[in-house]
Design a protein around this motif. Sequence first.
Motif, short mmCIF file in Angstrom:
data_model
loop_
_atom_site.label_atom_id
_atom_site.label_comp_id
_atom_site.label_asym_id
_atom_site.label_seq_id
_atom_site.Cartn_x
_atom_site.Cartn_y
_atom_site.Cartn_z
N ARG A 159 0.98 -1.17 -0.07
CA ARG A 159 -0.19 -0.12 0.02
C ARG A 159 0.85 1.33 0.06
NH1 ARG A 159 -3.11 1.13 4.04
NH2 ARG A 159 -4.69 1.78 2.76
N PRO A 160 1.61 1.40 -0.74
CA PRO A 160 2.51 2.80 -1.00
C PRO A 160 1.59 4.09 -1.42
CG PRO A 160 2.82 1.31 -2.86
CD PRO A 160 2.07 0.50 -1.93
N ASP A 161 2.21 4.98 -1.06
CA ASP A 161 1.45 6.19 -1.59
C ASP A 161 1.61 6.47 -3.12
OD1 ASP A 161 0.41 7.21 0.94
OD2 ASP A 161 2.74 7.21 1.55
N CYS A 162 2.93 6.25 -3.59
CA CYS A 162 3.28 6.20 -4.89
C CYS A 162 4.00 5.26 -5.39
CB CYS A 162 3.97 7.69 -4.97
SG CYS A 162 4.64 8.07 -6.39
N THR A 163 3.42 4.80 -6.55
CA THR A 163 4.23 3.50 -7.30
C THR A 163 4.98 4.33 -8.57
OG1 THR A 163 3.01 1.55 -6.31
CG2 THR A 163 4.23 1.25 -8.38
N ILE A 164 6.10 4.11 -8.80
CA ILE A 164 6.93 4.57 -10.06
C ILE A 164 7.34 3.39 -10.69
CG2 ILE A 164 8.85 6.14 -10.67
CD1 ILE A 164 8.65 7.39 -7.99
N LEU A 165 7.02 3.27 -12.09
CA LEU A 165 7.54 2.24 -12.91
C LEU A 165 8.45 3.06 -13.82
CD1 LEU A 165 7.47 -0.60 -14.02
CD2 LEU A 165 5.53 0.20 -15.40
N ILE A 166 9.66 2.51 -13.91
CA ILE A 166 10.77 3.24 -14.78
C ILE A 166 11.39 2.24 -15.54
CG2 ILE A 166 12.25 3.38 -12.65
CD1 ILE A 166 13.38 6.11 -13.65
N GLU A 167 11.92 2.62 -16.79
CA GLU A 167 12.74 2.05 -17.50
C GLU A 167 14.01 1.93 -16.89
OE1 GLU A 167 15.93 0.93 -20.17
OE2 GLU A 167 15.71 3.04 -19.73
N PRO A 168 14.91 0.80 -16.67
CA PRO A 168 16.03 0.66 -15.95
C PRO A 168 17.22 1.58 -16.34
CG PRO A 168 15.19 -1.42 -16.57
CD PRO A 168 14.36 -0.37 -17.24
N VAL A 169 17.75 1.64 -17.65
CA VAL A 169 18.66 2.59 -17.95
C VAL A 169 18.25 3.71 -17.55
CG1 VAL A 169 20.22 3.43 -19.78
CG2 VAL A 169 19.32 0.72 -19.62
N THR A 170 17.21 4.36 -17.80
CA THR A 170 16.58 5.66 -17.33
C THR A 170 16.83 5.84 -15.83
OG1 THR A 170 15.12 5.90 -19.22
CG2 THR A 170 14.74 7.37 -17.42
N PHE A 171 16.46 4.83 -15.07
CA PHE A 171 16.46 4.90 -13.62
C PHE A 171 18.02 5.23 -13.03
CE2 PHE A 171 18.01 2.54 -9.81
CZ PHE A 171 17.29 3.37 -8.86
N LEU A 172 19.17 4.54 -13.83
CA LEU A 172 20.40 4.71 -13.48
C LEU A 172 20.91 6.08 -13.80
CD1 LEU A 172 22.87 3.39 -11.96
CD2 LEU A 172 23.51 2.45 -14.43
N LEU A 173 20.56 6.40 -14.95
CA LEU A 173 21.07 7.76 -15.57
C LEU A 173 20.47 8.83 -14.58
CD1 LEU A 173 20.88 7.36 -19.44
CD2 LEU A 173 22.87 7.31 -17.80
N ILE A 174 19.14 8.91 -14.25
CA ILE A 174 18.40 9.76 -13.26
C ILE A 174 19.39 9.95 -11.92
CG2 ILE A 174 16.53 10.53 -12.06
CD1 ILE A 174 15.06 9.53 -14.37
N ALA A 175 19.58 8.60 -11.28
CA ALA A 175 20.11 8.44 -10.34
C ALA A 175 21.69 8.98 -10.09
CB ALA A 175 20.12 6.96 -9.80
N LEU A 176 22.12 8.84 -11.20
CA LEU A 176 23.59 9.21 -11.20
C LEU A 176 23.71 10.80 -11.73
CD1 LEU A 176 25.45 6.36 -12.81
CD2 LEU A 176 25.16 7.12 -10.32
N GLY A 177 22.57 11.57 -11.99
CA GLY A 177 22.55 12.82 -12.36
C GLY A 177 22.68 13.02 -13.63
N ARG A 178 22.56 12.06 -14.73
CA ARG A 178 22.82 12.04 -16.02
C ARG A 178 21.79 12.28 -16.88
NH1 ARG A 178 27.47 10.55 -12.82
NH2 ARG A 178 29.12 10.60 -14.19
N ARG A 179 20.44 12.19 -16.30
CA ARG A 179 19.49 12.37 -17.15
C ARG A 179 18.19 13.31 -16.48
NH1 ARG A 179 15.98 8.90 -20.66
NH2 ARG A 179 14.83 10.62 -21.85
N ASN A 180 17.67 14.27 -17.17
CA ASN A 180 16.48 14.91 -16.59
C ASN A 180 15.27 14.16 -16.25
OD1 ASN A 180 14.20 16.83 -16.60
ND2 ASN A 180 15.65 18.39 -17.01
N PRO A 181 14.92 14.24 -15.26
CA PRO A 181 13.65 13.54 -14.98
C PRO A 181 12.47 13.86 -15.59
CG PRO A 181 14.20 14.47 -13.11
CD PRO A 181 15.47 14.68 -13.97
#
Length: 278
Positions: free
Chosen positions: A227-249
Motif C-alpha cells: 500500500r505505497p502512496d506512490c508507485t513509480i515504474l521506470i525503464e532501468p537504464v533511465t533509472f540509473l541515469l537519473i540516479a547518477l545525475g545524467r538524465r533529466n527526470p
Amino acid sequence: MQPTTQQDIGGPLPEGLARGIRETAGDIATLLKSASDTTVPVPDSEWTVGEAAAHLALANELMADLAAGHERPYGDGTPQSLATANAQSLATFGERGAQPLASMITKQADTFLDAVERSARDESAAAPALVTPLGPMNRHVLASYLLTHMLGHGYDLARALKRPHMIDRDRVGLCMPFMLSVMPRVVDPAAIADLAVRYAIRLRGGAAFGVTLGDGAVHVTPTPLERPDCTILIEPVTFLLIALGRRNPWRAIGQGQVVAWGRKPWLAPRFPTLFTAP
C-alpha cells in the motif's frame, strides 16, 4: 538511516557481477582506444575525456586497494568532499593518454576482482565491513559500487566521443545492491524534512524496492512496500541515469519512460530530487 539488509562479506560475488565489471572496463578501454584527442570536453562536466579517464583509472585503483583491505581515506562521503578529493588526485596524476589509461582501468578492475576472490577464500573475510568513500560496505556492495561508478563515467565518455554507451538492463540490475545501500547516505535532509511518504519503485522487467520517508529519515527495503502512496515504474537504464545525475527526470517522464500511480502519484517527480548524486 541504514538499509534493512546486508549481504555477507565472504563468498563469491553475485552471478554476473564479476563479468559485468570486466566487460564494462573493457568497453571503456575500447572507447578510449578510439579517441584521437583526449582534450575533448565531456558534456555537462568540467572534465575532458583524458581527465575523466584518469579519474576512472585512479578510482579503480582505489577500489582495488579497498577490496584488498587497505585503508584509503577519500573525502567524507559528501559531494563537496568527493569533488575535492577527485581534484587533488587528478592534480598529482599527470597521465592523460588514452592507451595507458585504458590499460590501467582494465588492469585495476582485474586487480579488484582478484582481491575479492582472495578474500572469499580467506576465513578472515568475516571481518568488519570495508570503509569506502560512501561509508562501510562489504565486498559484494563494493563491487556493485565499482560497476556503478564505471558505468556513470563510461556513459560520459561515450557521449563525449559520440559512441554508444555500455549501460543495459542487466548491468543496471547488478548496480542495485550499491544503489539500495547508498540511498540513505545521499539523501538531502532539507528535501525530506517535511515529507512523509511511502514509495514503491519498480524497474520495468527488473528489480523493485521500497522507500519510506518520515520524520527526516529514509528507510530502504529490498522489496516493494504494501500500500505505497506512490508507485513509480521506470525503464532501468533511465533509472540509473537519473540516479547518477545524467538524465533529466522531467524529460524522461515526457518520453514515457517513467509512469506513476497510487494515492499520491504527483509525488513521483519529487523522488529524484530527494537525493544528491555523489
